[in-house]
Design an enzyme around this catalytic site. Structure first.
Site, short mmCIF file in Angstrom:
data_model
loop_
_atom_site.label_atom_id
_atom_site.label_comp_id
_atom_site.label_asym_id
_atom_site.label_seq_id
_atom_site.Cartn_x
_atom_site.Cartn_y
_atom_site.Cartn_z
N ARG A 1 0.63 -0.73 0.28
CA ARG A 1 -0.05 -0.25 0.09
C ARG A 1 1.14 1.26 0.39
NH1 ARG A 1 -1.70 -3.53 -1.17
NH2 ARG A 1 -3.77 -5.55 -0.35
N GLU B 1 -3.47 2.50 7.06
CA GLU B 1 -4.30 2.27 5.57
C GLU B 1 -4.81 4.12 5.14
OE1 GLU B 1 -6.04 -0.20 2.47
OE2 GLU B 1 -5.16 -1.41 3.58
N SER C 1 -10.89 -0.81 4.02
CA SER C 1 -9.67 -1.43 5.11
C SER C 1 -9.33 -0.34 5.78
CB SER C 1 -8.36 -2.08 4.58
OG SER C 1 -8.20 -2.57 5.30
#
Length: 502
Positions: A352, A470, A403
């Site tokens: 990510r 995230e 998420s």
């Protein structure tokens, strides 16, 4: 705890009670404005004796009286206790949010109550949209009360003075002459541009939270993007680029400067077997475009929300694949407004993560992906399975940002820490997938940020593992601490340090 559309019960015929369209309506009958006529609603559990609480009620009270008392009630013996007095006056009949802080005097209180005595005049009563109850340190409340048992002072709760509410924040932006001047300057150069002042970002984010942007631009062409960036640089204005707001939490204070949405760059095209997608195009629609053309590349992305540009920016992925796997190059505007092309090997990739996160003023314009011919039926089966798995595992029916934390084991740690279903304000840790934080009742970004921080602390306390978000927090909180300035650009201290000037 938040009670949306709370269910009230009347203790006599002095009140009539109804519920409709997400709100409760309690109305005093003719001649019913007398002592002893009460309506109440239950809290989920009894309040703690000696506990400190803050009650926030979103409602529309209607009365000819000057004030309305708010009460706690004991169902066992029907006794009640006043927790606050709300001034109504000329605001009668208008929507408002009132907050009272109180300490529970004794055990047994488990209901919120209103008395008909305070509701007089025509159409007297109240329309209640929600009641929120949160615990606060009782010591701080006790220290703030005067000898007469008055309400706690804001400073005792460490609340910065003059913290603006939602309406004030928007008005501050709209009435800012510098913002209006910048708007006029931009439109004089890009007259065809769609440009808004003070538009709340909650209308453009997946989790439905976010305060106002000073200026929100919706360019439709690369040329408009370039001119916007050049203007921002020339005028020393900070700018921020967003896609569909699927992996961000915009704070309630909003975003200062210029926000640029990429949605206008939504073209798909094929060139010599390569797939080129505009940064503002839907990542999900990109996967279906490739399916229609019998090409394999992004079938794993058939359930991932957001834009192509956002997916590239954060190297979006699943446990099957990620953007890095098939990307060939990225076309972007650099911090000087120049168009550049970065090959795959020019970009640093991570979980990510990409190089673009280290350069927030770069604007991704389009991405080129490698493809291979594939059987449409097989691709369709894979994509259908992907969507079915996401629908069964994730709370897609509620607003969310995807998420919340980076590590794939984060949901398990959250659940083991006893936080599944935990809620602060209007945000709840999903009972379906604890890695998702869902907006269940008109949440604020502050609710989200508080719950994220609380989760990090609880998981660390339980496991010793420090979770890393995230989701990205951007913008300002509603409050600002003191800002200090000098009378002139050069202080006496600076003069002493540099000596006499020529």
């Amino acid at each position: 705890v938040t009670l949306p559309d709370p269910e009230f019960v009347a203790g006599s015929q002095g009140w009539s009670v109804s519920r409709r369209a997400g709100r409760s309506r309690v109305t005093v009958a003719r001649g019913g404005a007398e002592r002893g006529n009460h309506v109440w609603t239950d809290f989920p559990e009894p309040l703690t004796k000696g506990g400190g609480y803050r009650l926030k009620i979103d409602w529309t009270p209607t009365t000819a009286g000057a004030t309305v008392n708010l009460h706690l009630r004991k169902p066992e013996d029907q006794t009640f206790h006043v927790i606050g007095e709300v001034e109504v006056g000329e605001t009668s009949g208008k929507p408002r949010v009132d907050t009272v802080d109180f300490i529970v005097p004794e055990a047994g209180y488990s209901q919120f109550m209103l008395g008909a005595l305070h509701f007089t005049g025509r159409k007297a009563g109240a329309e209640i949209r929600s009641i929120e109850l949160i615990q606060v340190p009782a010591a701080a409340l006790a220290a703030a009360r005067d000898d007469k048992g008055g309400a706690p002072a804001a400073e005792a709760l460490a609340i910065p003075p003059n913290t603006p509410n939602r309406e004030q924040i928007i008005l501050n932006v709209i009435n800012d002459p510098q913002v209006q001047q910048l708007k006029d300057r931009i439109l004089s150069v890009v007259p065809e541009l769609t440009l808004y002042v003070g538009r709340e970002m909650k209308e453009y984010t997946w989790n439905k939270v976010g305060g106002p942007a000073d200026l929100l631009a919706l360019p439709q062409t690369v040329d408009q993007f370039q001119r916007l960036v050049e203007l921002a640089i020339e005028n020393d204005v900070p700018y921020r680029v967003l896609g569909r707001g699927s992996n961000v939490i915009v704070r309630d204070g909003g975003i200062r400067g210029l926000v640029i949405l990429t949605g206008g760059l939504n073209e798909f095209r094929l060139e010599e077997g390569k797939f080129i997608a505009g940064a503002g195009a839907s990542f999900i629609e990109a996967s279906y475009f490739l399916l229609e053309n019998g090409l394999s590349s992004l079938e794993w992305a058939s359930g991932i929300p957001g834009t192509v540009g956002g997916a590239v920016f954060m190297n979006a992925g699943t446990n099957v694949s990620d953007v890095r796997a098939t990307i060939e190059s990225v076309t972007y505007l650099d911090s000087r407004g120049q168009i550049k092309v970065a090959k795959k090997h020019d970009i640093v990739w991570g979980k990510r993560f990409t190089t673009f996160q280290q350069h927030p003023n770069w604007i991704i314009l389009e991405a080129t992906f490698l493809t291979t011919p594939a059987d449409k039926d097989e691709l369709s089966k894979k994509m259908t399975r992907t969507v079915q798995v996401r629908e069964s595992h994730f709370p897609l029916e509620s607003p969310n940002h995807g998420s919340t934390f980076k590590w794939w084991r984060a949901p398990r740690l959250i659940m083991q820490s006893g936080l599944k279903g935990y809620r602060i304000g209007g945000v709840q840790i999903s009972t379906k997938q604890p890695g998702f934080f869902v907006n269940v009742n008109q949440a604020t970004a502050s609710d989200y940020e508080a719950l994220v921080n609380y989760t990090i602390a609880r998981v660390y306390e339980h496991s010793g593992f420090l979770l890393e978000p995230e989701v990205e927090f951007i913008g300002e909180r509603p409050h600002r601490y003191e800002r200090y300035t000098t009378e002139s650009p050069v202080t006496d201290l600076e003069k002493k340090a540099t000596g006499p000037q020529a």
